[in-house]
Motif scaffolding. Structure first.
Motif, mmCIF file in Angstrom:
data_model
loop_
_atom_site.group_PDB
_atom_site.id
_atom_site.type_symbol
_atom_site.label_atom_id
_atom_site.label_comp_id
_atom_site.label_asym_id
_atom_site.label_seq_id
_atom_site.Cartn_x
_atom_site.Cartn_y
_atom_site.Cartn_z
ATOM 1 N N LEU A 125 0.865 -1.244 -0.028
ATOM 2 C CA LEU A 125 -0.064 0.148 -0.080
ATOM 3 C C LEU A 125 0.958 1.185 -0.163
ATOM 4 O O LEU A 125 1.941 1.477 0.958
ATOM 5 N N ASN A 126 0.641 2.129 -1.049
ATOM 6 C CA ASN A 126 1.282 3.304 -0.934
ATOM 7 C C ASN A 126 0.705 4.415 -0.063
ATOM 8 O O ASN A 126 -0.542 4.354 0.149
ATOM 9 N N SER A 127 1.423 5.285 0.442
ATOM 10 C CA SER A 127 0.848 6.492 1.270
ATOM 11 C C SER A 127 -0.138 7.084 0.345
ATOM 12 O O SER A 127 -0.309 7.370 -0.705
ATOM 13 N N ARG A 128 -1.425 7.305 1.263
ATOM 14 C CA ARG A 128 -2.505 7.984 0.696
ATOM 15 C C ARG A 128 -3.335 7.342 -0.375
ATOM 16 O O ARG A 128 -4.279 7.806 -1.175
ATOM 17 N N GLN A 129 -3.061 6.079 -0.287
ATOM 18 C CA GLN A 129 -3.695 4.990 -1.314
ATOM 19 C C GLN A 129 -4.888 3.954 -0.377
ATOM 20 O O GLN A 129 -4.503 3.773 0.731
ATOM 21 N N SER A 130 -5.916 3.701 -1.033
ATOM 22 C CA SER A 130 -6.755 2.659 -0.429
ATOM 23 C C SER A 130 -7.007 1.620 -1.131
ATOM 24 O O SER A 130 -6.797 1.779 -2.647
ATOM 25 N N GLY A 156 6.047 3.488 12.157
ATOM 26 C CA GLY A 156 6.383 4.293 11.052
ATOM 27 C C GLY A 156 5.207 4.571 10.133
ATOM 28 O O GLY A 156 5.279 5.543 9.219
ATOM 29 N N ARG A 157 4.149 3.941 10.303
ATOM 30 C CA ARG A 157 3.076 3.995 9.220
ATOM 31 C C ARG A 157 2.012 4.174 10.161
ATOM 32 O O ARG A 157 1.406 4.004 11.151
ATOM 33 N N ASP A 158 0.972 5.207 9.140
ATOM 34 C CA ASP A 158 -0.405 5.598 10.177
ATOM 35 C C ASP A 158 -1.470 4.852 9.094
ATOM 36 O O ASP A 158 -1.627 5.514 7.797
ATOM 37 N N ARG A 159 -2.328 4.022 9.662
ATOM 38 C CA ARG A 159 -3.425 3.451 8.638
ATOM 39 C C ARG A 159 -4.760 3.271 9.303
ATOM 40 O O ARG A 159 -4.921 3.401 10.374
ATOM 41 N N ASP A 160 -5.751 3.451 8.428
ATOM 42 C CA ASP A 160 -7.130 3.371 9.024
ATOM 43 C C ASP A 160 -7.888 2.147 8.332
ATOM 44 O O ASP A 160 -7.588 1.677 7.157
ATOM 45 N N LEU A 161 -8.825 1.772 8.948
ATOM 46 C CA LEU A 161 -9.510 0.388 8.539
ATOM 47 C C LEU A 161 -11.233 0.892 8.655
ATOM 48 O O LEU A 161 -11.511 1.152 9.407
ATOM 49 N N TYR A 162 -11.925 0.282 7.679
ATOM 50 C CA TYR A 162 -13.070 0.621 7.430
ATOM 51 C C TYR A 162 -13.704 -0.769 6.805
ATOM 52 O O TYR A 162 -13.494 -1.452 6.076
ATOM 53 N N SER A 203 -0.508 7.634 6.148
ATOM 54 C CA SER A 203 0.993 8.030 5.755
ATOM 55 C C SER A 203 1.905 6.918 5.623
ATOM 56 O O SER A 203 1.619 5.782 6.541
ATOM 57 N N GLY A 204 2.953 6.767 5.139
ATOM 58 C CA GLY A 204 3.892 5.420 5.149
ATOM 59 C C GLY A 204 3.548 4.457 3.978
ATOM 60 O O GLY A 204 2.183 4.241 3.936
ATOM 61 N N SER A 205 4.355 4.076 3.260
ATOM 62 C CA SER A 205 4.246 3.186 2.116
ATOM 63 C C SER A 205 4.738 1.855 2.720
ATOM 64 O O SER A 205 5.622 1.733 3.340
#
Length: 215
Positions: A125-130, A156-162, A203-205
């Motif tokens: 997953l790349n930064s700012r990608q879903s 070092g990475r920030d991700r969200d889950l839906y 943020s973070g890939s």
């Protein structure tokens, strides 16, 4: 079902109710701050929902994405033919009786803990990608039950889950986890339908692992 807070859901959000007569049923929030006339008189500041209810369900809890919403006040119709129910918002109940809502405390586990889930999906997953699992068209379930998913800690990475559900016209979010960092976890009790998981990189890939389970 675990309760982790009492954030009020907006109109149109998914909400589920448990009742002693009919068990668990889900729908959406249709209108907040409405009034209902019962034989005993008018009750103000209720929330109207599309969730069905049967006689005897009054007093049961309403929950939206692990957030307590209120207590069933009444309604019309039933779960055989359909109908609506109303709930008294949780804030008013706590204030009126001097109560405190007991919630589940979440301890952030270390990396790799999501591998205990029965299904795993991996990728990059790349930064700012879903990305969507299993794909943007989602998957279909035919029974009511619990949907759960997890993203492990990844420094070092920030991700969200839906978790998103198709409403016939568009995808709507029914459960979300947006904590700082990469560890995210959701649990949702839902009805049959078409669903999909969405993982978003704030943020973070790099690589990701999605642990998940469906009814």
């Amino acid at each position: 079902m675990s309760v982790r807070g009492l954030r009020s859901a907006i109109e149109g959000a998914s909400v589920c109710r448990s009742g002693s007569a009919s068990g668990w049923h889900c729908g959406t929030i249709a209108q907040r701050d409405t009034s209902v006339t019962y034989p005993q008189g008018v009750v103000n500041h209720l929330t109207r929902t599309t969730v069905c209810g049967n006689p005897g369900d009054s007093g049961g809890p309403f929950i939206s994405i692990e957030q307590a919403q209120g207590v069933t006040s009444g309604g019309s119709g039933d779960c055989a033919s359909g109908g609506v129910t109303y709930f008294q918002p949780i804030f008013e109940i706590l204030a009126a009786y001097g109560l405190t809502l007991k919630v589940v405390e979440i301890a952030l586990p270390g990396p790799g803990t999501c591998t205990s889930y029965p299904h795993l999906a991996t990728g990059t997953l790349n930064s700012r990608q879903s990305i969507y699992w299993p794909h943007d068209r989602g998957f279909v379930t035919t029974v009511t039950g619990t949907y759960s998913a997890c993203l492990p800690n990844d420094p070092g990475r920030d991700r969200d889950l839906y978790l998103e559900k198709w409403n016939g016209k568009a995808w709507s979010t029914v459960a979300a986890s947006e904590r700082p960092g990469s560890y995210e976890q959701i649990t949702y009790f839902g009805t049959p339908g078409r669903y999909r998981y969405r993982v978003y990189a704030e943020s973070g890939s790099g690589p990701y692992t999605l642990g998940h389970d469906e009814p």
